[in-house]
Design a protein around this motif. Sequence first.
Motif, PDB file in Angstrom:
ATOM      1  N   LEU A  46      17.053  -1.468 -11.033  1.00  0.00           N
ATOM      2  CA  LEU A  46      17.139  -2.773 -10.393  1.00  0.00           C
ATOM      3  C   LEU A  46      18.175  -3.592 -11.134  1.00  0.00           C
ATOM      4  CD1 LEU A  46      15.515  -4.865 -12.437  1.00  0.00           C
ATOM      5  CD2 LEU A  46      13.554  -3.698 -11.456  1.00  0.00           C
ATOM      6  N   GLU A  47      18.669  -4.603 -10.456  1.00  0.00           N
ATOM      7  CA  GLU A  47      19.663  -5.488 -11.048  1.00  0.00           C
ATOM      8  C   GLU A  47      19.140  -6.914 -11.025  1.00  0.00           C
ATOM      9  OE1 GLU A  47      22.789  -4.390  -8.356  1.00  0.00           O
ATOM     10  OE2 GLU A  47      23.605  -2.943  -9.800  1.00  0.00           O
ATOM     11  N   THR A  48      19.475  -7.661 -12.065  1.00  0.00           N
ATOM     12  CA  THR A  48      19.049  -9.046 -12.181  1.00  0.00           C
ATOM     13  C   THR A  48      20.093  -9.805 -12.980  1.00  0.00           C
ATOM     14  OG1 THR A  48      17.154 -10.472 -12.696  1.00  0.00           O
ATOM     15  CG2 THR A  48      17.644  -8.694 -14.276  1.00  0.00           C
ATOM     16  N   LYS A  53      14.237 -14.644 -17.079  1.00  0.00           N
ATOM     17  CA  LYS A  53      13.458 -14.215 -18.259  1.00  0.00           C
ATOM     18  C   LYS A  53      12.068 -13.680 -17.905  1.00  0.00           C
ATOM     19  CE  LYS A  53      16.662 -15.704 -21.108  1.00  0.00           C
ATOM     20  NZ  LYS A  53      17.705 -14.804 -21.484  1.00  0.00           N
ATOM     21  N   THR A  54      11.353 -14.348 -17.019  1.00  0.00           N
ATOM     22  CA  THR A  54      10.004 -13.905 -16.665  1.00  0.00           C
ATOM     23  C   THR A  54      10.046 -12.559 -15.953  1.00  0.00           C
ATOM     24  OG1 THR A  54       9.267 -16.202 -16.493  1.00  0.00           O
ATOM     25  CG2 THR A  54       7.882 -14.531 -15.441  1.00  0.00           C
ATOM     26  N   ILE A  56      12.431 -10.297 -16.174  1.00  0.00           N
ATOM     27  CA  ILE A  56      12.867  -9.286 -17.136  1.00  0.00           C
ATOM     28  C   ILE A  56      11.694  -8.841 -18.004  1.00  0.00           C
ATOM     29  CG2 ILE A  56      14.298  -8.918 -19.192  1.00  0.00           C
ATOM     30  CD1 ILE A  56      16.443 -10.694 -17.735  1.00  0.00           C
ATOM     31  N   ALA A  57      10.857  -9.774 -18.420  1.00  0.00           N
ATOM     32  CA  ALA A  57       9.677  -9.419 -19.212  1.00  0.00           C
ATOM     33  C   ALA A  57       8.752  -8.504 -18.417  1.00  0.00           C
ATOM     34  CB  ALA A  57       8.947 -10.680 -19.651  1.00  0.00           C
ATOM     35  N   MET A  58       8.597  -8.784 -17.124  1.00  0.00           N
ATOM     36  CA  MET A  58       7.758  -7.940 -16.274  1.00  0.00           C
ATOM     37  C   MET A  58       8.366  -6.544 -16.140  1.00  0.00           C
ATOM     38  SD  MET A  58       6.500  -8.570 -12.349  1.00  0.00           S
ATOM     39  CE  MET A  58       8.188  -8.745 -11.807  1.00  0.00           C
ATOM     40  N   TYR A  59       9.681  -6.475 -15.944  1.00  0.00           N
ATOM     41  CA  TYR A  59      10.344  -5.175 -15.796  1.00  0.00           C
ATOM     42  C   TYR A  59      10.224  -4.342 -17.079  1.00  0.00           C
ATOM     43  CZ  TYR A  59      12.604  -7.648 -11.882  1.00  0.00           C
ATOM     44  OH  TYR A  59      12.857  -8.373 -10.754  1.00  0.00           O
ATOM     45  N   THR A  60      10.464  -4.962 -18.222  1.00  0.00           N
ATOM     46  CA  THR A  60      10.387  -4.203 -19.481  1.00  0.00           C
ATOM     47  C   THR A  60       8.948  -3.790 -19.780  1.00  0.00           C
ATOM     48  OG1 THR A  60      10.377  -6.261 -20.777  1.00  0.00           O
ATOM     49  CG2 THR A  60      12.499  -5.179 -20.444  1.00  0.00           C
ATOM     50  N   LYS A  61       7.988  -4.629 -19.427  1.00  0.00           N
ATOM     51  CA  LYS A  61       6.576  -4.258 -19.605  1.00  0.00           C
ATOM     52  C   LYS A  61       6.234  -3.033 -18.755  1.00  0.00           C
ATOM     53  CE  LYS A  61       1.885  -6.020 -19.154  1.00  0.00           C
ATOM     54  NZ  LYS A  61       1.041  -7.133 -18.723  1.00  0.00           N
ATOM     55  N   ALA A  62       6.889  -2.913 -17.589  1.00  0.00           N
ATOM     56  CA  ALA A  62       6.660  -1.771 -16.700  1.00  0.00           C
ATOM     57  C   ALA A  62       7.416  -0.522 -17.168  1.00  0.00           C
ATOM     58  CB  ALA A  62       7.080  -2.125 -15.277  1.00  0.00           C
ATOM     59  N   GLY A  63       8.241  -0.657 -18.211  1.00  0.00           N
ATOM     60  CA  GLY A  63       8.941   0.504 -18.757  1.00  0.00           C
ATOM     61  C   GLY A  63      10.428   0.562 -18.488  1.00  0.00           C
ATOM     62  N   PHE A  64      10.961  -0.408 -17.758  1.00  0.00           N
ATOM     63  CA  PHE A  64      12.396  -0.435 -17.493  1.00  0.00           C
ATOM     64  C   PHE A  64      13.161  -0.766 -18.776  1.00  0.00           C
ATOM     65  CE2 PHE A  64      10.739  -0.909 -13.262  1.00  0.00           C
ATOM     66  CZ  PHE A  64      11.699  -0.363 -12.422  1.00  0.00           C
ATOM     67  N   VAL A  65      14.351  -0.183 -18.902  1.00  0.00           N
ATOM     68  CA  VAL A  65      15.212  -0.399 -20.060  1.00  0.00           C
ATOM     69  C   VAL A  65      16.569  -0.887 -19.564  1.00  0.00           C
ATOM     70  CG1 VAL A  65      16.346   0.748 -22.006  1.00  0.00           C
ATOM     71  CG2 VAL A  65      14.028   1.416 -21.355  1.00  0.00           C
ATOM     72  N   LYS A  66      17.119  -1.886 -20.238  1.00  0.00           N
ATOM     73  CA  LYS A  66      18.441  -2.393 -19.856  1.00  0.00           C
ATOM     74  C   LYS A  66      19.487  -1.335 -20.172  1.00  0.00           C
ATOM     75  CE  LYS A  66      20.179  -5.745 -22.220  1.00  0.00           C
ATOM     76  NZ  LYS A  66      20.536  -7.050 -22.793  1.00  0.00           N
ATOM     77  N   GLU A  81      25.155 -10.188 -15.311  1.00  0.00           N
ATOM     78  CA  GLU A  81      24.326  -9.278 -14.539  1.00  0.00           C
ATOM     79  C   GLU A  81      23.819  -8.167 -15.452  1.00  0.00           C
ATOM     80  OE1 GLU A  81      26.678  -7.859 -11.273  1.00  0.00           O
ATOM     81  OE2 GLU A  81      26.200  -9.632 -10.087  1.00  0.00           O
ATOM     82  N   GLN A  82      22.590  -7.779 -15.240  1.00  0.00           N
ATOM     83  CA  GLN A  82      21.971  -6.722 -16.039  1.00  0.00           C
ATOM     84  C   GLN A  82      21.349  -5.694 -15.108  1.00  0.00           C
ATOM     85  OE1 GLN A  82      19.199  -9.081 -18.327  1.00  0.00           O
ATOM     86  NE2 GLN A  82      20.693  -9.399 -19.955  1.00  0.00           N
ATOM     87  N   THR A  83      21.490  -4.435 -15.495  1.00  0.00           N
ATOM     88  CA  THR A  83      20.857  -3.347 -14.763  1.00  0.00           C
ATOM     89  C   THR A  83      19.765  -2.772 -15.659  1.00  0.00           C
ATOM     90  OG1 THR A  83      22.903  -2.834 -13.598  1.00  0.00           O
ATOM     91  CG2 THR A  83      21.228  -1.094 -13.663  1.00  0.00           C
ATOM     92  N   TYR A  84      18.584  -2.596 -15.092  1.00  0.00           N
ATOM     93  CA  TYR A  84      17.441  -2.004 -15.790  1.00  0.00           C
ATOM     94  C   TYR A  84      17.075  -0.717 -15.075  1.00  0.00           C
ATOM     95  CZ  TYR A  84      16.801  -6.204 -18.545  1.00  0.00           C
ATOM     96  OH  TYR A  84      16.992  -7.233 -19.436  1.00  0.00           O
ATOM     97  N   GLU A  85      16.737   0.313 -15.851  1.00  0.00           N
ATOM     98  CA  GLU A  85      16.449   1.621 -15.276  1.00  0.00           C
ATOM     99  C   GLU A  85      15.142   2.177 -15.846  1.00  0.00           C
ATOM    100  OE1 GLU A  85      18.824   5.783 -14.417  1.00  0.00           O
ATOM    101  OE2 GLU A  85      19.875   4.022 -15.167  1.00  0.00           O
TER     102      GLU A  85
END
Length: 91
Positions: A46-48, A53-54, A56-66, A81-85
């Motif tokens: 996903l891209e954001t 910030k909120t 991104i915290a949810m995405y990283t808690k789910a295991g996504f990495v920038k 822009e940031q991509t999380y995978e």
Amino acid sequence: MGHPGERAQIRWFILHPDYRGMGIGNKLIQDAIAYCREKGFRNVFLETTENQKTAIAMYTKAGFVKTIEQENNNWGVRHIEQTYELHLFEE
């Protein structure tokens, strides 16, 4: 949104402000990840932007990495822009 190579993209992950902070976003992201696994995708991204910030915290808690960060000046506004995978299956 499917991409070549068993890669999926989550797009437009937006929750109405009246429903934020109730765990609905976390449930939806978990459902999206489960759907991607069920369909056989190996990775989901996903891209954001850095100011979300909120989210991104949810995405990283789910295991996504920038994995990518880049400046974007589209529409006359400077954003980072940031991509999380998330890898869904071990190689």
